[in-house]
Design a protein around this motif. Structure first.
Motif, PDB file in Angstrom:
ATOM      1  N   THR A 291       0.823  -1.209   0.000  1.00 27.60           N
ATOM      2  CA  THR A 291       0.000   0.000   0.000  1.00 27.60           C
ATOM      3  C   THR A 291       0.860   1.264   0.000  1.00 27.60           C
ATOM      4  O   THR A 291       0.478   2.283  -0.590  1.00 27.60           O
ATOM      5  CB  THR A 291      -0.952   0.015   1.211  1.00 27.60           C
ATOM      6  N   THR A 292       2.030   1.203   0.618  1.00 28.07           N
ATOM      7  CA  THR A 292       2.938   2.351   0.584  1.00 28.07           C
ATOM      8  C   THR A 292       3.432   2.612  -0.830  1.00 28.07           C
ATOM      9  O   THR A 292       3.460   3.762  -1.297  1.00 28.07           O
ATOM     10  CB  THR A 292       4.138   2.124   1.521  1.00 28.07           C
ATOM     11  N   LEU A 293       3.813   1.557  -1.546  1.00 31.69           N
ATOM     12  CA  LEU A 293       4.277   1.721  -2.925  1.00 31.69           C
ATOM     13  C   LEU A 293       3.162   2.266  -3.811  1.00 31.69           C
ATOM     14  O   LEU A 293       3.404   3.108  -4.680  1.00 31.69           O
ATOM     15  CB  LEU A 293       4.797   0.391  -3.466  1.00 31.69           C
ATOM     16  N   ALA A 294       1.939   1.823  -3.590  1.00 31.81           N
ATOM     17  CA  ALA A 294       0.811   2.355  -4.347  1.00 31.81           C
ATOM     18  C   ALA A 294       0.600   3.837  -4.039  1.00 31.81           C
ATOM     19  O   ALA A 294       0.322   4.642  -4.945  1.00 31.81           O
ATOM     20  CB  ALA A 294      -0.456   1.560  -4.035  1.00 31.81           C
ATOM     21  N   SER A 295       0.736   4.212  -2.777  1.00 31.77           N
ATOM     22  CA  SER A 295       0.585   5.620  -2.391  1.00 31.77           C
ATOM     23  C   SER A 295       1.615   6.496  -3.086  1.00 31.77           C
ATOM     24  O   SER A 295       1.310   7.605  -3.543  1.00 31.77           O
ATOM     25  CB  SER A 295       0.728   5.770  -0.870  1.00 31.77           C
ATOM     26  N   LEU A 296       2.844   5.991  -3.168  1.00 28.50           N
ATOM     27  CA  LEU A 296       3.900   6.750  -3.842  1.00 28.50           C
ATOM     28  C   LEU A 296       3.633   6.842  -5.342  1.00 28.50           C
ATOM     29  O   LEU A 296       3.840   7.895  -5.955  1.00 28.50           O
ATOM     30  CB  LEU A 296       5.261   6.101  -3.583  1.00 28.50           C
ATOM     31  N   ASP A 297       3.177   5.751  -5.934  1.00 27.53           N
ATOM     32  CA  ASP A 297       2.879   5.769  -7.367  1.00 27.53           C
ATOM     33  C   ASP A 297       1.737   6.734  -7.680  1.00 27.53           C
ATOM     34  O   ASP A 297       1.739   7.406  -8.712  1.00 27.53           O
ATOM     35  CB  ASP A 297       2.523   4.357  -7.833  1.00 27.53           C
ATOM     36  N   LEU A 298       0.762   6.811  -6.774  1.00 23.97           N
ATOM     37  CA  LEU A 298      -0.350   7.744  -6.939  1.00 23.97           C
ATOM     38  C   LEU A 298       0.019   9.167  -6.515  1.00 23.97           C
ATOM     39  O   LEU A 298      -0.753  10.099  -6.739  1.00 23.97           O
ATOM     40  CB  LEU A 298      -1.545   7.271  -6.110  1.00 23.97           C
ATOM     41  N   ASP A 299       1.176   9.311  -5.871  1.00 25.93           N
ATOM     42  CA  ASP A 299       1.654  10.607  -5.383  1.00 25.93           C
ATOM     43  C   ASP A 299       0.634  11.250  -4.447  1.00 25.93           C
ATOM     44  O   ASP A 299       0.310  12.441  -4.564  1.00 25.93           O
ATOM     45  CB  ASP A 299       1.969  11.544  -6.558  1.00 25.93           C
ATOM     46  N   LEU A 300       0.146  10.467  -3.497  1.00 26.99           N
ATOM     47  CA  LEU A 300      -0.856  10.954  -2.565  1.00 26.99           C
ATOM     48  C   LEU A 300      -0.227  11.889  -1.532  1.00 26.99           C
ATOM     49  O   LEU A 300       0.869  11.617  -1.028  1.00 26.99           O
ATOM     50  CB  LEU A 300      -1.523   9.784  -1.832  1.00 26.99           C
ATOM     51  N   PRO A 301      -0.904  12.988  -1.184  1.00 26.92           N
ATOM     52  CA  PRO A 301      -0.371  13.896  -0.157  1.00 26.92           C
ATOM     53  C   PRO A 301      -0.462  13.302   1.242  1.00 26.92           C
ATOM     54  O   PRO A 301       0.245  13.721   2.156  1.00 26.92           O
ATOM     55  CB  PRO A 301      -1.271  15.128  -0.282  1.00 26.92           C
ATOM     56  N   ARG A 302      -1.349  12.322   1.423  1.00 24.62           N
ATOM     57  CA  ARG A 302      -1.490  11.559   2.654  1.00 24.62           C
ATOM     58  C   ARG A 302      -2.128  10.229   2.276  1.00 24.62           C
ATOM     59  O   ARG A 302      -2.653  10.075   1.168  1.00 24.62           O
ATOM     60  CB  ARG A 302      -2.375  12.287   3.679  1.00 24.62           C
ATOM     61  N   TYR A 303      -2.094   9.278   3.193  1.00 24.23           N
ATOM     62  CA  TYR A 303      -2.644   7.971   2.851  1.00 24.23           C
ATOM     63  C   TYR A 303      -4.170   8.023   2.763  1.00 24.23           C
ATOM     64  O   TYR A 303      -4.841   8.492   3.682  1.00 24.23           O
ATOM     65  CB  TYR A 303      -2.225   6.909   3.865  1.00 24.23           C
ATOM     66  N   ARG A 391     -18.462 -13.699  -2.556  1.00 25.52           N
ATOM     67  CA  ARG A 391     -19.353 -12.576  -2.306  1.00 25.52           C
ATOM     68  C   ARG A 391     -18.539 -11.341  -1.924  1.00 25.52           C
ATOM     69  O   ARG A 391     -17.646 -11.395  -1.100  1.00 25.52           O
ATOM     70  CB  ARG A 391     -20.325 -12.928  -1.171  1.00 25.52           C
ATOM     71  N   THR A 392     -18.866 -10.214  -2.531  1.00 24.85           N
ATOM     72  CA  THR A 392     -18.171  -8.980  -2.227  1.00 24.85           C
ATOM     73  C   THR A 392     -18.827  -8.306  -1.030  1.00 24.85           C
ATOM     74  O   THR A 392     -19.998  -7.967  -1.068  1.00 24.85           O
ATOM     75  CB  THR A 392     -18.211  -8.026  -3.433  1.00 24.85           C
ATOM     76  N   TRP A 393     -18.051  -8.112   0.041  1.00 26.30           N
ATOM     77  CA  TRP A 393     -18.563  -7.425   1.229  1.00 26.30           C
ATOM     78  C   TRP A 393     -17.977  -6.027   1.252  1.00 26.30           C
ATOM     79  O   TRP A 393     -16.783  -5.849   1.286  1.00 26.30           O
ATOM     80  CB  TRP A 393     -18.151  -8.175   2.488  1.00 26.30           C
ATOM     81  N   PRO A 394     -18.830  -4.983   1.246  1.00 23.70           N
ATOM     82  CA  PRO A 394     -18.288  -3.624   1.273  1.00 23.70           C
ATOM     83  C   PRO A 394     -17.605  -3.317   2.591  1.00 23.70           C
ATOM     84  O   PRO A 394     -17.985  -3.839   3.635  1.00 23.70           O
ATOM     85  CB  PRO A 394     -19.531  -2.746   1.080  1.00 23.70           C
ATOM     86  N   HIS A 395     -16.589  -2.466   2.531  1.00 27.48           N
ATOM     87  CA  HIS A 395     -15.870  -2.030   3.724  1.00 27.48           C
ATOM     88  C   HIS A 395     -16.182  -0.557   3.928  1.00 27.48           C
ATOM     89  O   HIS A 395     -15.877   0.265   3.077  1.00 27.48           O
ATOM     90  CB  HIS A 395     -14.358  -2.225   3.561  1.00 27.48           C
ATOM     91  N   VAL A 396     -16.794  -0.197   5.040  1.00 28.51           N
ATOM     92  CA  VAL A 396     -17.259   1.160   5.259  1.00 28.51           C
ATOM     93  C   VAL A 396     -16.662   1.722   6.539  1.00 28.51           C
ATOM     94  O   VAL A 396     -16.723   1.089   7.593  1.00 28.51           O
ATOM     95  CB  VAL A 396     -18.806   1.204   5.359  1.00 28.51           C
ATOM     96  N   GLY A 397     -16.082   2.902   6.449  1.00 24.45           N
ATOM     97  CA  GLY A 397     -15.753   3.677   7.637  1.00 24.45           C
ATOM     98  C   GLY A 397     -14.698   3.096   8.549  1.00 24.45           C
ATOM     99  O   GLY A 397     -14.893   3.030   9.749  1.00 24.45           O
ATOM    100  N   HIS A 398     -13.544   2.690   8.029  1.00 20.84           N
ATOM    101  CA  HIS A 398     -12.447   2.262   8.903  1.00 20.84           C
ATOM    102  C   HIS A 398     -11.953   3.465   9.693  1.00 20.84           C
ATOM    103  O   HIS A 398     -11.503   4.446   9.127  1.00 20.84           O
ATOM    104  CB  HIS A 398     -11.278   1.711   8.068  1.00 20.84           C
ATOM    105  N   SER A 399     -11.993   3.367  11.010  1.00 25.32           N
ATOM    106  CA  SER A 399     -11.534   4.501  11.819  1.00 25.32           C
ATOM    107  C   SER A 399     -10.011   4.599  11.853  1.00 25.32           C
ATOM    108  O   SER A 399      -9.465   5.600  12.264  1.00 25.32           O
ATOM    109  CB  SER A 399     -12.062   4.394  13.246  1.00 25.32           C
ATOM    110  N   ASP A 400      -9.316   3.550  11.401  1.00 24.70           N
ATOM    111  CA  ASP A 400      -7.846   3.616  11.377  1.00 24.70           C
ATOM    112  C   ASP A 400      -7.322   3.603   9.954  1.00 24.70           C
ATOM    113  O   ASP A 400      -6.205   3.224   9.692  1.00 24.70           O
ATOM    114  CB  ASP A 400      -7.243   2.428  12.149  1.00 24.70           C
ATOM    115  N   GLU A 401      -8.143   4.101   9.002  1.00 26.08           N
ATOM    116  CA  GLU A 401      -7.785   3.945   7.600  1.00 26.08           C
ATOM    117  C   GLU A 401      -6.567   4.773   7.200  1.00 26.08           C
ATOM    118  O   GLU A 401      -5.975   4.548   6.144  1.00 26.08           O
ATOM    119  CB  GLU A 401      -8.976   4.339   6.710  1.00 26.08           C
ATOM    120  N   HIS A 402      -6.167   5.746   8.031  1.00 31.84           N
ATOM    121  CA  HIS A 402      -4.986   6.546   7.704  1.00 31.84           C
ATOM    122  C   HIS A 402      -3.716   5.789   7.989  1.00 31.84           C
ATOM    123  O   HIS A 402      -2.646   6.207   7.548  1.00 31.84           O
ATOM    124  CB  HIS A 402      -5.005   7.843   8.524  1.00 31.84           C
ATOM    125  N   GLN A 403      -3.792   4.681   8.691  1.00 34.83           N
ATOM    126  CA  GLN A 403      -2.590   3.948   9.051  1.00 34.83           C
ATOM    127  C   GLN A 403      -2.255   2.918   7.989  1.00 34.83           C
ATOM    128  O   GLN A 403      -3.124   2.244   7.466  1.00 34.83           O
ATOM    129  CB  GLN A 403      -2.773   3.241  10.399  1.00 34.83           C
TER     130      GLN A 403
END
Length: 407
Positions: A291-303, A391-403
């Protein structure tokens, strides 16, 4: 709040291979449906859900890894599940394990502090079902089982030390939807790849103490997968960082070559590269490294989890991101918003594992911000409802999603 976890201790699940229901301490209980009476509407008819769940029922998954302690509480919905609470803390449980073969006192104290927080958070939700698993650090440490018993005595959690095979299976389960669904080049750009010929899946999960690789057969029509082979290497970002503690010229290459050597037997057994050349393989990667490499490839200002999960990372893009990390150096990684000081030490060992993987199996990698918690929840909910793997289960509202943290 009672930090001794009296509720949890009195209602702990049986430590079996299948998760057992947790029943909050209530005066009246109907155990036939595994739903506490207090969660049912007073004076009204209980709303029916498959497998005996009511609309207030929730379950929880607790993953104690070599680097992280993670909790997720989720409630079933008619179309999937909704995340009620999510918690992640870097505890570095496996710190020093490579040298001593034991968990050290400071690491165990950090972990227990995080687990007491989990007790408090679970007390707010009182899930009807909980499963707690520990992975490589507790598998390998001479005092791993003793620490699990100490956890039970001090918090009430009944941890199960799972095998490398089950860890690989849970990783596949957590990412199962990504083995079948469309993927993205950019955050909103879906790539409609031809998937009719992709009858194999390859999953990489880079952890703190171990790395799991799973080779699965895909049934695109039924959206089901079958585990054909797996490997669980006792090599993760923490163990590799401790084995190669000095940043010297040639250290990164030495790490990469050591991991590659460990993977070559798996390639010889399954001939994965031949299937990749025929475009028959969907490759999925999960972990803080990927996920870090993807963030760098996307040039995200934050995760941003929504931008990363399901993103298609191309091999050349991954290698450019790794080169960028080399140039950034340790100080640059410590201040980068998608890395941070707690993770900087472990980024390049993770990259060495990922690049060793790509050296054998060069393919586009679907990035997954999902982990064992997700797999545990999916498994519990599928057992309750009889739903199939795909079956695809949606993921909603991770409170630690910035980590973005390994293992």
């Amino acid at each position: 709040m009672d930090r001794s976890g009296a509720w949890l201790r009195s209602q702990r699940a049986l430590n079996t291979s299948s998760p057992a229901p947790i029943f909050p301490a209530l005066p009246k209980m109907d155990r036939t449906k595994a739903v506490p009476v207090s969660l049912r509407p007073a004076g009204g008819q209980q709303r029916s859900y498959p497998g005996g769940w009511d609309q207030s029922g929730s379950c929880a998954a607790l993953d104690l890894g070599t680097n992280n302690c993670r909790l997720m509480v989720a409630a079933r919905t008619e179309g999937g599940f909704r995340v009620l609470d999510s918690y992640s803390r870097i505890v570095r449980l496996g710190e020093g394990l490579q040298l001593t073969g034991e968990l050290n006192g400071a690491a165990m104290d950090r972990t227990l502090e995080a687990l007491h927080t989990c007790v408090d958070r679970l007390g707010r939700h009182r899930p009807i079902r909980l499963r707690a698993v520990a992975t490589e650090a507790c598998r390998r440490a001479r005092n791993g089982q003793a620490f699990v018993e100490r956890i039970r005595q001090e918090t009430g959690f009944e941890f199960e030390i799972i095998s490398g095979k089950e860890e690989a299976e849970l990783a596949v389960e957590s990412c199962s939807a990504l083995l079948f669904d469309p993927v993205r080049r950019r955050s909103t750009d879906f790539v409609r790849e031809s998937r009719s010929g992709q009858d194999w899946g390859l999953l990489l999960d880079v952890g703190g103490g171990s790395t799991e690789i799973a080779w699965v057969r895909l049934d695109q029509t039924a959206r089901k997968h079958t585990l054909v082979g797996y490997i669980s290497l006792p090599i993760g970002v923490i163990t590799l960082a401790e084995q190669f503690p000095h940043r010297r010229p040639g250290t990164y290459r030495a790490m990469l070559e050591m991991v590659k050597e460990q993977l070559e037997a798996f390639e010889q057994t399954h001939q994965i590269s031949r299937h990749i050349e025929s475009d028959r393989v969907r490759v999925v990667g999960t972990s803080g490294t990927v996920t870090t490499l993807a963030s760098l490839d996307l040039d995200l200002p934050r995760y941003i989890r929504q931008a990363v999960d399901g993103y298609r990372l191309q091999p050349d893009s991954a290698r450019r991101a790794i080169g960028r990390l080399h140039r950034m150096g340790m100080e640059g990684m410590r201040v980068h918003p998608c890395i941070g000081s707690e993770r900087a030490t472990y980024v390049m060992p993770g990259c060495a594992i990922f690049e060793a993987f790509l050296s054998l199996w060069s393919a586009n990698v679907v990035v997954a911000d999902r982990g064992l918690r997700d797999g545990l929840l999916l498994r519990m909910m599928r057992e309750e409802s009889g739903l199939h793997y795909g079956r695809t289960w949606p993921h909603v509202g991770h409170s630690d999603e910035h980590q973005v943290t390994p293992d």
